[in-house]
Design a protein around this motif. Structure first.
Motif, PDB file in Angstrom:
ATOM      1  N   ASN A   1      49.818  44.389  37.059  1.00 19.50           N
ATOM      2  CA  ASN A   1      48.514  44.875  36.635  1.00 19.50           C
ATOM      3  C   ASN A   1      47.555  44.799  37.816  1.00 19.50           C
ATOM      4  OD1 ASN A   1      46.351  45.737  34.989  1.00 19.50           O
ATOM      5  ND2 ASN A   1      47.115  44.558  33.263  1.00 19.50           N
ATOM      6  N   PHE A   2      46.377  45.376  37.623  1.00 21.63           N
ATOM      7  CA  PHE A   2      45.342  45.329  38.640  1.00 21.63           C
ATOM      8  C   PHE A   2      44.522  44.055  38.500  1.00 21.63           C
ATOM      9  CE2 PHE A   2      46.038  49.927  38.197  1.00 21.63           C
ATOM     10  CZ  PHE A   2      46.207  50.276  39.526  1.00 21.63           C
ATOM     11  N   GLN A   3      43.814  43.724  39.562  1.00 21.41           N
ATOM     12  CA  GLN A   3      42.803  42.682  39.484  1.00 21.41           C
ATOM     13  C   GLN A   3      41.727  43.152  38.508  1.00 21.41           C
ATOM     14  OE1 GLN A   3      39.430  42.923  41.113  1.00 21.41           O
ATOM     15  NE2 GLN A   3      38.894  40.942  40.235  1.00 21.41           N
ATOM     16  N   GLN A   4      41.223  42.240  37.686  1.00 18.33           N
ATOM     17  CA  GLN A   4      40.298  42.594  36.615  1.00 18.33           C
ATOM     18  C   GLN A   4      38.879  42.112  36.914  1.00 18.33           C
ATOM     19  OE1 GLN A   4      41.440  44.372  33.743  1.00 18.33           O
ATOM     20  NE2 GLN A   4      43.239  44.541  35.060  1.00 18.33           N
ATOM     21  N   GLY A   5      37.890  42.894  36.438  1.00 18.86           N
ATOM     22  CA  GLY A   5      36.499  42.465  36.503  1.00 18.86           C
ATOM     23  C   GLY A   5      35.872  42.652  37.871  1.00 18.86           C
ATOM     24  N   PRO A   6      34.715  42.013  38.102  1.00 20.16           N
ATOM     25  CA  PRO A   6      33.993  42.164  39.373  1.00 20.16           C
ATOM     26  C   PRO A   6      34.861  41.766  40.559  1.00 20.16           C
ATOM     27  CG  PRO A   6      32.608  41.108  37.730  1.00 20.16           C
ATOM     28  CD  PRO A   6      33.986  41.185  37.135  1.00 20.16           C
ATOM     29  N   SER A   7      34.510  42.309  41.727  1.00 17.81           N
ATOM     30  CA  SER A   7      35.357  42.158  42.907  1.00 17.81           C
ATOM     31  C   SER A   7      35.480  40.719  43.384  1.00 17.81           C
ATOM     32  CB  SER A   7      34.795  43.024  44.046  1.00 17.81           C
ATOM     33  OG  SER A   7      33.449  42.669  44.311  1.00 17.81           O
ATOM     34  N   ASP A   8      34.515  39.848  43.052  1.00 16.18           N
ATOM     35  CA  ASP A   8      34.590  38.476  43.545  1.00 16.18           C
ATOM     36  C   ASP A   8      35.485  37.589  42.696  1.00 16.18           C
ATOM     37  OD1 ASP A   8      32.795  38.624  41.405  1.00 16.18           O
ATOM     38  OD2 ASP A   8      31.710  36.844  42.062  1.00 16.18           O
ATOM     39  N   LEU A   9      35.993  38.123  41.581  1.00  5.85           N
ATOM     40  CA  LEU A   9      36.899  37.354  40.745  1.00  5.85           C
ATOM     41  C   LEU A   9      38.346  37.655  41.121  1.00  5.85           C
ATOM     42  CD1 LEU A   9      35.416  37.655  37.133  1.00  5.85           C
ATOM     43  CD2 LEU A   9      35.301  35.691  38.656  1.00  5.85           C
TER      44      LEU A   9
ATOM     45  N   ILE B   1      29.195  57.530  35.314  1.00  5.57           N
ATOM     46  CA  ILE B   1      27.948  57.840  34.606  1.00  5.57           C
ATOM     47  C   ILE B   1      26.894  56.753  34.784  1.00  5.57           C
ATOM     48  CG2 ILE B   1      29.121  59.250  32.882  1.00  5.57           C
ATOM     49  CD1 ILE B   1      28.561  57.026  30.848  1.00  5.57           C
ATOM     50  N   HIS B   2      27.274  55.646  35.426  1.00  5.67           N
ATOM     51  CA  HIS B   2      26.314  54.574  35.702  1.00  5.67           C
ATOM     52  C   HIS B   2      25.735  54.668  37.115  1.00  5.67           C
ATOM     53  CE1 HIS B   2      27.357  52.219  32.052  1.00  5.67           C
ATOM     54  NE2 HIS B   2      28.522  52.796  32.222  1.00  5.67           N
ATOM     55  N   ARG B   3      26.153  55.682  37.888  1.00  4.14           N
ATOM     56  CA  ARG B   3      25.761  55.738  39.298  1.00  4.14           C
ATOM     57  C   ARG B   3      24.241  55.813  39.475  1.00  4.14           C
ATOM     58  NH1 ARG B   3      24.468  60.619  41.702  1.00  4.14           N
ATOM     59  NH2 ARG B   3      25.264  59.940  43.736  1.00  4.14           N
TER      60      ARG B   3
ATOM     61  N   LEU C   1      24.302  44.597  40.594  1.00  3.10           N
ATOM     62  CA  LEU C   1      24.605  46.020  40.428  1.00  3.10           C
ATOM     63  C   LEU C   1      25.965  46.216  39.766  1.00  3.10           C
ATOM     64  CD1 LEU C   1      23.354  47.375  43.885  1.00  3.10           C
ATOM     65  CD2 LEU C   1      22.143  47.413  41.697  1.00  3.10           C
ATOM     66  N   GLU C   2      26.934  45.368  40.092  1.00  2.00           N
ATOM     67  CA  GLU C   2      28.251  45.456  39.452  1.00  2.00           C
ATOM     68  C   GLU C   2      28.158  45.166  37.964  1.00  2.00           C
ATOM     69  OE1 GLU C   2      31.685  44.405  42.699  1.00  2.00           O
ATOM     70  OE2 GLU C   2      30.636  42.723  41.770  1.00  2.00           O
ATOM     71  N   MET C   3      27.298  44.213  37.613  1.00  2.35           N
ATOM     72  CA  MET C   3      27.186  43.809  36.213  1.00  2.35           C
ATOM     73  C   MET C   3      26.605  44.903  35.322  1.00  2.35           C
ATOM     74  SD  MET C   3      28.478  40.836  35.762  1.00  2.35           S
ATOM     75  CE  MET C   3      29.688  41.422  36.934  1.00  2.35           C
ATOM     76  N   ILE C   4      25.912  45.869  35.932  1.00  2.00           N
ATOM     77  CA  ILE C   4      25.377  46.981  35.142  1.00  2.00           C
ATOM     78  C   ILE C   4      26.504  47.686  34.404  1.00  2.00           C
ATOM     79  CG2 ILE C   4      24.288  49.268  35.323  1.00  2.00           C
ATOM     80  CD1 ILE C   4      22.578  48.070  37.593  1.00  2.00           C
ATOM     81  N   TYR C   5      27.672  47.762  35.058  1.00  2.00           N
ATOM     82  CA  TYR C   5      28.840  48.323  34.362  1.00  2.00           C
ATOM     83  C   TYR C   5      29.606  47.255  33.591  1.00  2.00           C
ATOM     84  CZ  TYR C   5      33.460  50.066  33.350  1.00  2.00           C
ATOM     85  OH  TYR C   5      34.606  50.396  32.687  1.00  2.00           O
ATOM     86  N   PHE C   6      29.976  46.172  34.241  1.00  2.00           N
ATOM     87  CA  PHE C   6      30.892  45.219  33.622  1.00  2.00           C
ATOM     88  C   PHE C   6      30.276  44.499  32.424  1.00  2.00           C
ATOM     89  CE2 PHE C   6      32.972  45.518  37.836  1.00  2.00           C
ATOM     90  CZ  PHE C   6      34.235  45.884  37.390  1.00  2.00           C
TER      91      PHE C   6
ATOM     92  N   ARG D   1      27.855  45.950  30.515  1.00  2.00           N
ATOM     93  CA  ARG D   1      27.099  47.000  29.829  1.00  2.00           C
ATOM     94  C   ARG D   1      27.095  46.806  28.325  1.00  2.00           C
ATOM     95  NH1 ARG D   1      32.125  48.234  30.688  1.00  2.00           N
ATOM     96  NH2 ARG D   1      33.330  49.569  29.280  1.00  2.00           N
ATOM     97  N   ARG D   2      28.168  46.233  27.787  1.00  2.00           N
ATOM     98  CA  ARG D   2      28.292  46.133  26.335  1.00  2.00           C
ATOM     99  C   ARG D   2      27.293  45.145  25.739  1.00  2.00           C
ATOM    100  NH1 ARG D   2      33.106  47.341  23.166  1.00  2.00           N
ATOM    101  NH2 ARG D   2      34.010  49.219  24.044  1.00  2.00           N
ATOM    102  N   ARG D   3      26.745  44.294  26.553  1.00  2.00           N
ATOM    103  CA  ARG D   3      25.708  43.399  26.021  1.00  2.00           C
ATOM    104  C   ARG D   3      24.341  43.718  26.617  1.00  2.00           C
ATOM    105  NH1 ARG D   3      25.045  38.979  29.477  1.00  2.00           N
ATOM    106  NH2 ARG D   3      26.728  38.531  30.925  1.00  2.00           N
ATOM    107  N   GLY D   4      24.204  44.960  27.083  1.00  2.00           N
ATOM    108  CA  GLY D   4      22.894  45.446  27.482  1.00  2.00           C
ATOM    109  C   GLY D   4      22.367  44.878  28.771  1.00  2.00           C
ATOM    110  N   PHE D   5      23.270  44.620  29.737  1.00  2.00           N
ATOM    111  CA  PHE D   5      22.813  44.071  31.010  1.00  2.00           C
ATOM    112  C   PHE D   5      21.794  45.018  31.649  1.00  2.00           C
ATOM    113  CE2 PHE D   5      22.842  43.203  35.508  1.00  2.00           C
ATOM    114  CZ  PHE D   5      22.904  41.832  35.561  1.00  2.00           C
TER     115      PHE D   5
END
Length: 650
Positions: A17-25, A529-531, A627-632, A634-638
């Motif tokens: 699988n791929f690495q998951q979540g923000p790049s620092d994790l 679409i978040h750009r 800025l990454e959290m705007i996508y990751f 998003r489901r809790r309205g960051f």
């Protein structure tokens, strides 16, 4: 009769699988599927005595190095999904080149089990396991020299596909051992202390629905089977003790068994409080929501430290023609209103999922989905996906020709799939149907980008909601007018629109967006679409955007300028600004009960009240991470403040 082997057979299992979540994790999923297969097979004495498990491949390491490691094996088994198929096919091919006698087994949702030419395309595969794998895999190992006697296989016979027949459904899940509790993952975790492991919890198996865009039901049949509660409780304890930070509940309809699923949630909260893990989990909630499901979500929001996603309503579409085409039925209208009302009463965020490109959807019906939801007070959590043509789903096998569906292979639509080499994993996404031509599809994606930027991310959310409730200005009128106004009056918006359109068309035709970084953040298909939202926060263009919206509202000539001054103050404070997160929470005085009008359908009146705006995330966060959290997140309205009415004086 089982034939005894002379020497132990060496076997390795692959589920990358791929690495998951923000790049620092450094976060990865534990390879749950192969864990299930081996834990069951290895519970039989014959397999313990005749097979030795050598390697568990869970990460996309260099394919040549991995092939050299595995080519000495007698058997290599691949769990194949849309996110690892190219890696698996290329790895299997290289292994076969290095050792033609290595027996290659594939399984999982991805291999095209109805394609009679599959072994001409993939001659290095010896056999494919279809549907549920545990019993068939065990029987394959027991009869490795007589596999034609095993049901549930497609065998490569000189490049011809020979189907041995449908396997029996696993009726009693109680007999399937847990890979967590058998120790399958123990050595893996010990050898990789730097990895933040994500776990998978399977409390039941099966889906009672038959949506044509999904291959879930086709793989596990329709009847839902349950795992033992004691096993589930023990697995949750294991995940917590082994510091699994994130958990994915794989049930197709969590909450369908109210009493049982309540107990599972209670256990999750218990272990989380005891150990601090898992931080949170994601879940596919039951399709037909009830009061009891709302109560489960409410419990999680109030008693779990990390759960803040709210309730997901997987509408996919609200158009009756499309729903009939995809063999799906949503909640009835009055039930939708009831769920929204109950969620609002308990302050539960609602996340609505929609899929663009389903058969029968038009540009007009797609937009109407949003207006309909907004009119029913669903505003803050709208996840938009493109329809995917999954290999073994009815949409791919039958409906493509029936509805003139055209697809394109895109290589960056799965979160984390930022690989740029020849092994890039592609997804077949719908780019055109007979009811949604290519140009309309592009316009629909522009609409998604526009609505996501202005309404979902909070730049015009409160304004449009107030005008709808107080001035009876419909959302369709407001946003169609705003889109036209911005095109006519803002070079900034026109430039952003053209750039988004360029990348969207390029993606559909070339398969990759090839987008430059924004503030160090990668932009792929899954966050395209978040750009604009990311750019607004990066360049601190909040005032530019809000000034344009205010100019538009003023030109509507609603004769409520005094009201609008306070309304825009409310809106400006709702949107978080990175350079001011240290100042939160902040309290603002208002002379009008605007927030009550928006949220509680109150009549507008003069009323001194204080509104508190709170930023509920970490404040010691870099701008790139923000800025990454705007996508990751998003489901809790960051990116939007939590709003609380502090006091209300008549």
């Amino acid at each position: 009769m089982v034939i005894l082997l002379v020497n132990k057979q060496h076997i390795s299992l692959v589920q990358v699988n791929f690495q998951q979540g923000p790049s620092d994790l450094n976060s990865y999923y534990l390879p749950y599927s192969i864990g299930c297969l081996w834990s069951y097979a290895n519970s039989f004495d014959y397999i313990q005595k005749n097979y030795q498990l050598d390697h568990i491949i869970w990460k996309r390491d260099n394919i040549n190095d991995t092939a050299k490691k595995l080519c000495t094996q007698d058997i290599v088994c691949f769990s194949c999904y849309v996110w690892n198929k190219n890696y698996n096919y290329n790895l299997a091919k290289k292994i076969k080149e290095l050792n033609p006698n290595c027996f290659i087994v594939f399984g999982g949702p991805e291999p095209a089990i109805t394609d009679t030419t599959i072994f001409r395309k993939h001659p290095y595969i010896d056999v494919i396991v279809i549907r549920e794998g545990e019993i068939t895999f065990k029987n394959l190992l027991l009869n490795i020299n007589k596999i034609e006697n095993v049901k549930g296989l497609i065998i490569n016979c000189q490049s011809n596909a020979v189907n041995t027949g449908e396997p029996d459904r696993i009726d009693d899940l109680y007999n399937l051992p847990s890979p967590y509790l058998t120790g399958f993952f123990d050595e893996l975790i010990k050898e990789n202390p730097d990895v933040e492991w994500n776990s998978t919890l399977e409390t039941n198996r099966g889906c009672p629905y038959a949506c044509t865009f999904c291959d879930w039901g086709s793989l596990t049949y329709n009847k839902v089977k349950k795992f033992n509660l004691d096993r589930i409780y023990a697995e949750l304890e294991w995940m917590a003790k082994n510091k699994c930070g994130y958990m994915s509940v794989t049930d197709a309809n969590f909450g369908i068994f109210i009493e049982r699923d309540n107990k599972i949630v209670d256990k999750f909260i218990e272990v989380q409080r005891k150990y601090g893990y898992p931080y949170t989990f994601n879940v596919s909630w039951a399709k037909n929501q009830k009061q009891e499901v709302i109560n489960i979500v409410d419990k999680l929001l109030n008693e779990s430290n990390g759960f803040n996603h709210g309730l997901t309503l997987s509408f996919q579409t609200l158009n009756e023609v499309v729903l009939d085409n995809i063999k799906r039925k949503n909640l009835q209208e009055h039930n939708v209103e009831k769920i929204f009302r109950l969620a609002e009463e308990k302050n539960i965020p609602i996340i609505s999922e929609k899929i663009l490109g389903l058969p029968g959807e038009t540009l007009e019906s797609w937009k109407e989905n949003f207006w309909h939801l907004f009119r029913h007070d669903c505003h803050n959590g709208l996840d938009i996906f493109l329809a995917q043509s999954l290999e073994n789903a009815e949409l791919n096998l039958i409906q493509k020709d029936q509805y003139g569906i055209k697809t394109s292979t895109v290589y960056d639509y799965m979160s984390g799939s930022n690989n740029d080499d020849e092994l890039a994993e592609g997804v077949e996404v719908v780019i055109e149907t007979d009811s949604l031509p290519f140009n309309d599809m592009i316009d629909a994606q522009i609409f998604n980008w526009f609505i996501n930027t202005f309404h979902i991310n909070g730049f015009s959310n409160l304004i449009s909601r107030f005008l709808f409730k107080h001035n009876h200005l419909d959302y369709e009128t407001f946003y169609e007018g705003l889109f036209y106004f911005l095109q006519s009056n803002s070079q900034w918006f026109r430039d952003e629109l053209e750039e988004f359109k360029y990348y969207t068309i390029n993606w559909a035709k070339e398969g990759k967006i090839n987008h430059p970084l924004i503030g160090g953040v990668h932009v792929y298909g899954w966050n395209l679409i978040h750009r604009l939202v990311i750019k607004i926060h990066l360049f601190e263009q909040h005032d530019l955007v809000l000034d344009l919206i205010q100019k538009y509202v003023n030109e509507l000539n609603l004769n409520t300028n005094k009201i609008h001054q306070e309304l825009f103050t409310l809106q400006r404070y709702q949107t978080v600004r990175y350079n001011k997160i240290a100042e939160y929470p902040t309290t603002v005085n208002f002379d009008l009960n605007l927030y009550d009008v928006i949220v509680n359908n109150a009549c507008l009146k003069k009323q001194n009240n204080q509104i508190m705006f709170s930023y509920i995330d970490k404040k010691d966060i870099s701008k790139k991470k923000y800025l990454e959290m705007i996508y990751f997140n998003r489901r809790r309205g960051f990116g939007k403040c939590q709003i609380t009415k502090e006091k209300n004086d008549s």
